[in-house]
Design a protein around this motif. Structure first.
Motif, PDB file in Angstrom:
ATOM      1  N   ILE A 273      49.951  57.056  -4.972  1.00 49.80           N
ATOM      2  CA  ILE A 273      48.954  57.879  -4.429  1.00 49.80           C
ATOM      3  C   ILE A 273      47.536  57.284  -4.633  1.00 49.80           C
ATOM      4  O   ILE A 273      46.926  57.115  -5.935  1.00 49.80           O
ATOM      5  N   VAL A 274      46.818  57.068  -3.719  1.00 53.86           N
ATOM      6  CA  VAL A 274      45.691  56.492  -3.932  1.00 53.86           C
ATOM      7  C   VAL A 274      44.418  56.909  -3.216  1.00 53.86           C
ATOM      8  O   VAL A 274      44.578  58.195  -2.643  1.00 53.86           O
TER       9      VAL A 274
ATOM     10  N   THR B   1      62.410  57.895 -10.831  1.00 54.67           N
ATOM     11  CA  THR B   1      61.210  58.054  -9.697  1.00 54.67           C
ATOM     12  C   THR B   1      59.940  57.678 -10.361  1.00 54.67           C
ATOM     13  O   THR B   1      59.491  58.148 -11.516  1.00 54.67           O
ATOM     14  N   ILE B   2      59.152  56.920  -9.674  1.00 60.06           N
ATOM     15  CA  ILE B   2      57.825  56.524  -9.929  1.00 60.06           C
ATOM     16  C   ILE B   2      56.711  57.082  -9.307  1.00 60.06           C
ATOM     17  O   ILE B   2      56.900  56.845  -7.993  1.00 60.06           O
ATOM     18  N   ILE B   3      55.871  57.834  -9.788  1.00 51.67           N
ATOM     19  CA  ILE B   3      54.651  58.315  -8.929  1.00 51.67           C
ATOM     20  C   ILE B   3      53.149  57.754  -9.568  1.00 51.67           C
ATOM     21  O   ILE B   3      53.100  57.649 -10.863  1.00 51.67           O
ATOM     22  N   LEU B   4      52.798  56.455  -9.120  1.00 52.08           N
ATOM     23  CA  LEU B   4      51.432  55.991  -9.357  1.00 52.08           C
ATOM     24  C   LEU B   4      50.194  56.291  -8.771  1.00 52.08           C
ATOM     25  O   LEU B   4      50.204  56.256  -7.579  1.00 52.08           O
TER      26      LEU B   4
ATOM     27  N   ARG C 160      55.786  52.670  -0.702  1.00 49.13           N
ATOM     28  CA  ARG C 160      54.976  53.961   0.038  1.00 49.13           C
ATOM     29  C   ARG C 160      53.906  54.307  -0.450  1.00 49.13           C
ATOM     30  O   ARG C 160      53.551  54.123  -1.956  1.00 49.13           O
ATOM     31  N   VAL C 161      52.911  54.601   0.224  1.00 50.86           N
ATOM     32  CA  VAL C 161      51.354  54.728  -0.193  1.00 50.86           C
ATOM     33  C   VAL C 161      50.937  56.130   0.450  1.00 50.86           C
ATOM     34  O   VAL C 161      50.819  56.322   1.862  1.00 50.86           O
TER      35      VAL C 161
ATOM     36  N   ASP D 280      50.036  58.552   5.102  1.00 48.50           N
ATOM     37  CA  ASP D 280      51.259  58.379   4.184  1.00 48.50           C
ATOM     38  C   ASP D 280      52.389  57.190   4.937  1.00 48.50           C
ATOM     39  O   ASP D 280      53.021  57.361   6.212  1.00 48.50           O
ATOM     40  N   GLU D 281      52.320  56.081   4.374  1.00 49.78           N
ATOM     41  CA  GLU D 281      53.003  54.979   4.926  1.00 49.78           C
ATOM     42  C   GLU D 281      54.170  54.374   4.152  1.00 49.78           C
ATOM     43  O   GLU D 281      54.017  54.209   2.790  1.00 49.78           O
ATOM     44  N   ALA D 282      55.421  54.146   4.742  1.00 51.00           N
ATOM     45  CA  ALA D 282      56.506  53.970   3.996  1.00 51.00           C
ATOM     46  C   ALA D 282      56.155  52.649   3.155  1.00 51.00           C
ATOM     47  O   ALA D 282      56.716  52.261   2.099  1.00 51.00           O
TER      48      ALA D 282
END
Length: 226
Positions: free
Chosen positions: A33-34, A189-192, A206-207, A218-220
């Motif tokens: 998540i940026v 599962t990782i959420i960065l 995915r971003v 939201d891109e794979a």
């Protein structure tokens, strides 16, 4: 696994931190998540941990609305989500072993489980030779590895990393991201959450991009584009 459904968060008087955010995260995904500072990344994390409540919308964890979890059961829910912060949050008076063991002690794990599991997790993060070291004796990268081990020791289904490389040099940054990738490959599962462009462009995962509280991309296989 995780579903954000039309989530908005408004702080008084009328500050929109998030505006109508909707996305899903599948089990085993690595999602970044940026966004710029103030985009809403940390607010999303606080809502997932139910440290705060959304103004509108709902968050589902395995189809359960987390706002409906009774307060006394929140610790059990949060054990499913390990969190890694930018500032490590280690206990300076405790050794590496004791810092990681403390996370198990808090949830009431028996001593035999602690003695068995802590060495295993410290080996996974590459700190098997630092059991007796104190935080002041570690590099920034090693401190972050301890923080990851502490998150990992409770066997979470999700690890949320909130700017985990913000205080690290490029060498240790690569080290920590490679470790998170390894943990993801083992099934977690990782959420960065990050604003580091080099990390995102190299990950090729995915971003989800936020801008002033809105989900704009939201891109794979995403890149860092603001």
């Amino acid at each position: 696994m995780i579903s954000f459904q039309k989530i908005s968060k408004i702080y008084p008087p009328r500050v929109f931190a998030l505006k109508n955010i909707t996305f899903d995260i599948e089990k085993g995904e690595f999602v970044s998540i940026v966004g710029k500072s103030g985009a809403g990344k940390t607010t999303l994390i606080k809502l997932l941990l139910r440290e705060e409540e959304p103004t509108a919308g709902r968050i589902l964890f395995y189809n359960q609305d987390i706002s409906q979890i009774p307060r006394k059961e929140l610790p059990k829910y949060r054990q499913k989500i390990g969190v890694v912060f930018q500032d490590y949050r280690l206990l300076e008076s405790k050794t590496v072993f004791e810092n990681v063991a403390y996370a198990m002690e808090v949830v009431g794990a028996p001593d035999e489980d602690i003695e068995r599991d802590v060495p295993r997790v410290l080996e996974i993060v590459g700190l098997e030779d630092k059991f007796d070291a104190f935080p002041r004796e570690l590099s920034g990268g090693e401190k972050q590895r301890v923080a990851i081990a502490r998150a990992l020791i409770i066997r979470p289904e999700v690890i949320v990393a909130d700017e985990p490389t913000g205080n690290l040099d490029p060498y240790h940054t690569k080290d920590i991201i490679d470790l998170l990738k390894k943990i993801n490959e083992l099934g977690t599962t990782i959420i960065l959450a990050t604003h580091n462009k080099e990390i995102i462009d190299r990950l090729k995962k995915r971003v989800i991009t936020l801008d002033r509280g809105k989900l704009i991309r939201d891109e794979a296989v995403g890149r860092f584009i603001i």
